[in-house]
Design an enzyme around this catalytic site. Sequence first.
Site, short mmCIF file in Angstrom:
data_model
loop_
_atom_site.label_atom_id
_atom_site.label_comp_id
_atom_site.label_asym_id
_atom_site.label_seq_id
_atom_site.Cartn_x
_atom_site.Cartn_y
_atom_site.Cartn_z
N HIS A 196 0.79 -1.24 0.00
CA HIS A 196 0.00 0.00 0.00
C HIS A 196 0.82 1.29 0.00
CE1 HIS A 196 -3.68 -2.23 0.07
NE2 HIS A 196 -3.20 -2.98 1.05
N CYS A 239 -5.92 -9.18 5.32
CA CYS A 239 -4.65 -8.84 4.68
C CYS A 239 -3.54 -9.74 5.22
CB CYS A 239 -4.27 -7.39 4.95
SG CYS A 239 -5.09 -6.23 3.87
#
Lengths: 278, 106
Positions: A196, A239
Amino acid sequence: MKRWLPSLLIAMAVAGASMMTLAAPEDDRVAFENYFLTKFPDTPKSDFVNGIYSIDPISRDQWLDLEEFPPYELALESGETLFETPFANGKTYGDCFDNGGIGVRQNYPYFDTERGEVVTLELAINECRTANDEKPLKWKSGPIAAISAYMAFTSRGQTINVVIPDDSRALAAYEEGKKFYYTKRGQLNFSCSDCHIGGSGGYIRTEKLSPSIGHVSHFPVYRLKWGAIGTLHRRFSGCNQQVRAKAFKAQGREYRNLEYFLSYMSNGLEFNGPGVRR
Amino acid sequence: MIMKKLITIIFTAAALTVGGTVSAEQVSVEQFNSAIVEANELRKKSGELDHEWRDTAKLLKSAQAAASEGDLDKAMKLVAEAKFQSEAAINQAEREARLWEGRVVR
């Protein structure tokens, strides 16, 4: 003069070091924000609250279509009903929160200096229940996500403004969240930042990776993959499992500190939850 | 002369292979029990370091199931995989304790 001069210099050095330590989170945040503003120059800062849709025009169009009849609406309705339904003792969630629980999403997460730990909205919701002799709800989905979604909805437009109080434990919680975020884990050896920050805008299989800035603003989210609304900690857990790490407990210290760090990184952006994601 | 040496090498290799196979077939329950305890300790250590991998506990569970069905070869292979995962996870934790700060956006 000469006698007290060394003491004065030491005191100034200690004070300076202390100020430098306290300034570090803000330095982190500015660097974090600048990274994304530079990487995605066409995205206005305020638009990062829309996650992947802020950098991907094609999925943005699909998302805007979805928002016409958003799939989280049913959860919002049930969240409102649950929120307003009195407990067995006659009290409601509203009695546990400032302003009757309306428009208070921006007060979370915060570091409680009396308890010495980070308090999230979902933690506060369940603590409200136990304080009123009700059983706590499951952390990741279902009623707690619906109540949280309703409370987030009443707080749309409020600004994320996480404060790190002058308390070494608060700074330690922030640092632990930061360490978690940047640490590779799991069999696939990925950190949150790998996907990210460095990977944002790139692809994993067919999925475009979202930028971290603004990540916390739109939770809880209705994920099409889940077919339901879920909390931020459910996403953290997912995640971690995707990189084949053993997930941590939702609302455990690790994820609360991660939420604290990530929310601080998004300071200045607006809450716009609940959201809808693939 | 060369032929003799070659034959000796071939027979020695064959004997070692057979020996290895025999020893693998002769895994005892005690050996398995000891191996799974060791692997589970390593798994716990990786967890204490916040780095346990997702599938390690499942591998150990499968190993226990295989052993219960009498397939000790399969059980030992699963234990070995779990042990490898935990050792790698512990190495990851030690490595990351040094490296994570280098990734912080500045």
